[in-house]
Write an enzyme that holds these catalytic residues in place. Structure first.
Site, PDB file in Angstrom:
ATOM      1  CB  ALA A   7      47.424  39.246  36.516  1.00 54.90           C
ATOM      2  CB  CYS A  13      49.916  40.332  22.774  1.00 52.89           C
ATOM      3  SG  CYS A  13      50.952  39.935  24.159  1.00 52.89           S
TER       4      CYS A  13
HETATM    5  N1  SAM Z   1      44.600  38.559  30.215  1.00 54.35           N
HETATM    6  C1  SAM Z   1      45.421  39.598  30.789  1.00 54.35           C
HETATM    7  C2  SAM Z   1      44.789  40.951  30.498  1.00 54.35           C
HETATM    8  O1  SAM Z   1      44.026  41.082  29.549  1.00 54.35           O
HETATM    9  O2  SAM Z   1      45.037  41.896  31.276  1.00 54.35           O
HETATM   10  C3  SAM Z   1      46.843  39.527  30.307  1.00 54.35           C
HETATM   11  C4  SAM Z   1      47.433  38.165  30.510  1.00 54.35           C
HETATM   12  S1  SAM Z   1      49.138  38.027  30.126  1.00 54.35           S
HETATM   13  C5  SAM Z   1      49.134  38.015  28.415  1.00 54.35           C
HETATM   14  C6  SAM Z   1      49.446  36.363  30.531  1.00 54.35           C
HETATM   15  C7  SAM Z   1      49.278  35.999  31.986  1.00 54.35           C
HETATM   16  O3  SAM Z   1      49.613  34.607  32.147  1.00 54.35           O
HETATM   17  C8  SAM Z   1      50.192  36.760  32.916  1.00 54.35           C
HETATM   18  O4  SAM Z   1      49.450  37.356  33.943  1.00 54.35           O
HETATM   19  C9  SAM Z   1      51.108  35.687  33.500  1.00 54.35           C
HETATM   20  O5  SAM Z   1      51.447  35.915  34.841  1.00 54.35           O
HETATM   21  C10 SAM Z   1      50.286  34.437  33.362  1.00 54.35           C
HETATM   22  N2  SAM Z   1      51.117  33.197  33.322  1.00 54.35           N
HETATM   23  C11 SAM Z   1      52.463  33.086  33.288  1.00 54.35           C
HETATM   24  N3  SAM Z   1      52.834  31.783  33.286  1.00 54.35           N
HETATM   25  C12 SAM Z   1      51.705  31.067  33.309  1.00 54.35           C
HETATM   26  C13 SAM Z   1      51.414  29.675  33.334  1.00 54.35           C
HETATM   27  N4  SAM Z   1      52.396  28.769  33.311  1.00 54.35           N
HETATM   28  N5  SAM Z   1      50.132  29.301  33.383  1.00 54.35           N
HETATM   29  C14 SAM Z   1      49.137  30.203  33.384  1.00 54.35           C
HETATM   30  N6  SAM Z   1      49.343  31.533  33.352  1.00 54.35           N
HETATM   31  C15 SAM Z   1      50.597  31.962  33.324  1.00 54.35           C
END
Ligand code: SAM
Length: 453
Positions: free
Chosen positions: A111, A230
């Protein structure tokens, strides 16, 4: 607007960048470039002459328009994506070459879907993209963006990364765009600096390792891990790259880079990763490294059984639904909802439904109302919709915005009953023409919320 770098962050960055620190500081005062990636499957054309070096579908815009007031933004004609993060797509295309279109890709932290929509454009009719988001409140925006993008070979899951290990070696590529301390995005939002702390960055680094460890088993032998953040934080970047090399039977993979792109090659303990920093690369901060898994088991998904709750639709409904779509699909009925799954991914779909929390897949095509079918919004957004089958009415800009605002509109010329509404011949959604008025069937949760001009 003023900003104040957190002291420990500033000290570390001074050390990390040496004499270039002042260039970094100056670059924080510059506006972040605006970039979009276009959806060629919806016949989108170049958005500007300023192409992103590593992505032919990516373009910089000279200024930030009000995207909300462009119906084509809502139609999935393009995605507003930060240019450097398009490098994840470049990495996967480069690693898989022509095989990318037939590959199975997992976007584990997906997301809101910037990279997912990119990967969705890369896979062909025989490929599979699984987009996972573990945080429930972030799943709807992922579903919305993927539905608008319109590719059918996509499965959306809401599972903890720990659940992926039990799949066995299933994916050619596992992309982990990890939740991180976000140092690379400070320029876009100065207030993010207030959230930063040494402790939080360390927690992020530990969490990233857990996510990698959880997912490792679901990479096929010979497949790839594409790890990205990032942030500029070495604990989350260089040290985690090193941690992967120390803990897994994995080969660090290098990517071809054009010098003109301004990407920094990061060497650490004989390993190589790639860093994007504002004053060298046109975009925000980003880090990426790649590993090839040398060994492991292969998932036995061909033997997957249909789960009880996966009911194939009855023949009569299949007969009614089939002409709505172009392509070869299997149809499932869940309560009153008919879902079309591309035949090419049907077995994988069944396997994944058995192991993961699947919250979306293929195309939600129609809903059963008595002996009638009402086409659903995902069908309107899909590239596989059979446009010939539906009455269509093209709206002007004013009416298109009113439609997306979910206002009551009525345009002469629509046939009675269900009509597909389009803007510049690109579908926006459905209306039901009752003769003297239309029912606006645009999804309530997706409507434009700002006041229209
Ligand atoms: N890939 C996305 C994009 O390009 O639009 C952005 C991803 S963002 C950097 C990281 C994502 O990892 C967030 O949506 C967050 O909700 C999720 N996240 C948070 N904690 C997590 C966990 N313990 N395991 C996996 N994903 C997690």
């Amino acid at each position: 607007m003023e900003f104040y770098l957190p002291k420990p962050f500033e000290q570390r960055m001074r050390q990390q960048l040496g004499t270039e620190f002042d260039l970094y500081l100056e670059s924080l005062k510059e506006p972040a470039p605006v970039s979009v990636r276009i959806n060629r499957a919806k016949n989108a054309d170049a958005a500007s002459a300023d192409v992103v070096g590593w992505e032919n579908d990516g373009f910089y815009l000279s200024e930030r328009p009000v995207f909300t007031l462009d119906p084509l933004f809502h139609a999935g004609m393009y995605y507003v994506q930060e240019a450097c993060s398009m490098f994840a797509g470049y990495a996967i295309k480069t690693l898989l070459g022509d095989n990318v279109s037939n590959s199975a890709i997992l976007d584990l932290c997906a997301a809101p879907g910037g990279k997912s929509t990119h990967y969705a454009s890369m896979i062909g009719d025989n490929g599979l993209l699984v987009c996972n988001e573990v945080i429930g409140s972030r799943v709807p925006i992922l579903q919305e963006n993927l539905a608008k993008w319109g590719r059918p070979n996509v499965i959306i899951t809401k599972s903890d990364p720990s659940e992926f290990g039990k799949l066995g070696g299933f994916f050619d590529v596992v992309a982990i765009d990890a939740p991180c301390s976000g140092e690379g995005l400070f320029r876009r939002d100065y207030s993010a600096m207030d959230e930063w702390s040494v402790e939080n960055a360390e927690l992020c680094a530990q969490r990233q390792r857990r996510i990698i460890a959880d997912a490792w088993n679901c990479i096929k032998p010979g497949g790839y891990l594409v790890y990205s953040t990032c942030t500029f934080n070495p604990n989350e970047d260089e040290l985690n790259m090193d941690w992967i090399a120390q803990n897994y039977d994995a080969e660090n993979v290098q990517l071809p880079i054009n010098e003109k792109w301004g990407i920094c090659k990061i060497e650490y303990n004989g390993l190589q990763g790639y860093r994007f920093i504002h004053y060298k690369t046109k975009g925000e901060g980003f880090f990426l490294c790649v590993f090839r898994k040398k060994d492991g088991d292969v998932a036995n998904w061909q033997k997957g059984k249909v789960k009880k709750h996966l009911q194939h639709a009855p023949q009569a409904l299949i007969k009614q639904t089939t002409p709505m779509l172009i392509g070869n699909f299997e149809f499932y009925l869940n309560n009153d909802e008919i879902r079309a799954i591309p035949a090419s991914i049907d077995k994988q779909y069944q396997y994944l439904c058995d192991k993961l929390h699947v919250v979306g897949a293929g195309i939600e095509t129609a809903k059963v109302f008595g002996n009638k079918l009402q086409p659903q919004h995902e069908l309107a957004m899909s590239n596989n919709i059979n446009r010939q089958y539906f009455n269509t009415i093209d709206l002007n800009l004013n009416d298109a915005l009113k439609y997306l605002h979910r206002d009551a509109i009525f345009v002469e010329g629509a046939k009675q009953g269900i009509n597909l509404v389009t803007y510049k011949n690109t579908p926006l959604g459905w209306v039901k023409n009752l003769g003297t008025r239309w029912n606006n069937l645009y999804p309530q949760n997706w409507k434009i919320r700002m006041n229209l001009p």
